[in-house]
Scaffold this active site. Sequence first.
Site, PDB file in Angstrom:
ATOM      1  N   VAL A 100      46.796  46.268  31.176  1.00  0.00           N
ATOM      2  CA  VAL A 100      45.477  46.781  31.557  1.00  0.00           C
ATOM      3  C   VAL A 100      45.346  46.499  33.056  1.00  0.00           C
ATOM      4  O   VAL A 100      45.197  45.354  33.463  1.00  0.00           O
ATOM      5  CB  VAL A 100      44.341  46.082  30.777  1.00  0.00           C
ATOM      6  CG1 VAL A 100      42.991  46.515  31.301  1.00  0.00           C
ATOM      7  CG2 VAL A 100      44.466  46.383  29.292  1.00  0.00           C
ATOM      8  N   PRO A 101      45.462  47.525  33.885  1.00  0.00           N
ATOM      9  CA  PRO A 101      45.570  47.331  35.335  1.00  0.00           C
ATOM     10  C   PRO A 101      44.231  47.042  36.026  1.00  0.00           C
ATOM     11  O   PRO A 101      43.703  47.858  36.787  1.00  0.00           O
ATOM     12  CB  PRO A 101      46.163  48.656  35.808  1.00  0.00           C
ATOM     13  CG  PRO A 101      45.613  49.656  34.844  1.00  0.00           C
ATOM     14  CD  PRO A 101      45.559  48.933  33.521  1.00  0.00           C
ATOM     15  N   CYS A 102      43.692  45.868  35.803  1.00  0.00           N
ATOM     16  CA  CYS A 102      42.402  45.515  36.393  1.00  0.00           C
ATOM     17  C   CYS A 102      42.478  45.452  37.920  1.00  0.00           C
ATOM     18  O   CYS A 102      41.451  45.529  38.584  1.00  0.00           O
ATOM     19  CB  CYS A 102      41.896  44.201  35.817  1.00  0.00           C
ATOM     20  SG  CYS A 102      43.057  42.840  35.974  1.00  0.00           S
ATOM     21  N   HIS A 103      43.691  45.360  38.459  1.00  0.00           N
ATOM     22  CA  HIS A 103      43.826  45.342  39.919  1.00  0.00           C
ATOM     23  C   HIS A 103      43.446  46.686  40.537  1.00  0.00           C
ATOM     24  O   HIS A 103      43.236  46.784  41.735  1.00  0.00           O
ATOM     25  CB  HIS A 103      45.262  44.961  40.317  1.00  0.00           C
ATOM     26  CG  HIS A 103      46.295  45.943  39.871  1.00  0.00           C
ATOM     27  ND1 HIS A 103      46.821  45.920  38.591  1.00  0.00           N
ATOM     28  CD2 HIS A 103      46.892  46.981  40.510  1.00  0.00           C
ATOM     29  CE1 HIS A 103      47.706  46.904  38.479  1.00  0.00           C
ATOM     30  NE2 HIS A 103      47.765  47.558  39.630  1.00  0.00           N
ATOM     31  N   ARG A 104      43.315  47.718  39.727  1.00  0.00           N
ATOM     32  CA  ARG A 104      42.949  49.049  40.222  1.00  0.00           C
ATOM     33  C   ARG A 104      41.446  49.272  40.270  1.00  0.00           C
ATOM     34  O   ARG A 104      40.982  50.401  40.407  1.00  0.00           O
ATOM     35  CB  ARG A 104      43.606  50.135  39.360  1.00  0.00           C
ATOM     36  CG  ARG A 104      45.119  50.110  39.449  1.00  0.00           C
ATOM     37  CD  ARG A 104      45.768  51.224  38.667  1.00  0.00           C
ATOM     38  NE  ARG A 104      47.210  51.007  38.630  1.00  0.00           N
ATOM     39  CZ  ARG A 104      47.992  51.320  37.616  1.00  0.00           C
ATOM     40  NH1 ARG A 104      47.480  51.897  36.543  1.00  0.00           N
ATOM     41  NH2 ARG A 104      49.280  51.069  37.670  1.00  0.00           N
TER      42      ARG A 104
END
Length: 166
Positions: A100-104
């Site tokens: 889950v790419p929360c860095h995006r």
Amino acid sequence: MRGEPISSTLRSRGNLLKKRRSTRQSRTERNEGVDEKVKLTRRREKRKGPPTEFQERLYAVCKKIPKGKVATYGLLAGVIGSSARAVGQALRNNPYAPVVPCHRVVASTLEIGGFGGEWGEACEKVQRKREILMEEGVAFQGFKVRGQEFIVDPSLLGDEGDGVDE
């Protein structure tokens, strides 16, 4: 207290207030000696556990943000019907990173925002978030996403569908 002179009644009430104040002071004094890291660790331990239904919905939407694009906390909040602050707190505790790419996810001003519970350009984690996004093709001016062309099309983030598969 009925039938007692007013002066003795006031004295007993005054003693009661003094006792309450001293109890408050002793609680404060007890907490002053606790190390800040211990306090933070205790708060984080309370939050552990399986993700809530809200978090699962958010993570499913967040997974739809493609490489080279970012979404704002407010954009995600609008998609799932929540608040930007709630989105930030849920992503802070994302147990599925990097699936889950929360860095995006960035701030509405297109500033990089927080990462891993830290906030600010000087933080190592936030600097790492910027590096990851740059590797994925997102351009920056300092710690701000360079332009609207890097914002994901909200229609790609519809709130139906995929759960989080590890």
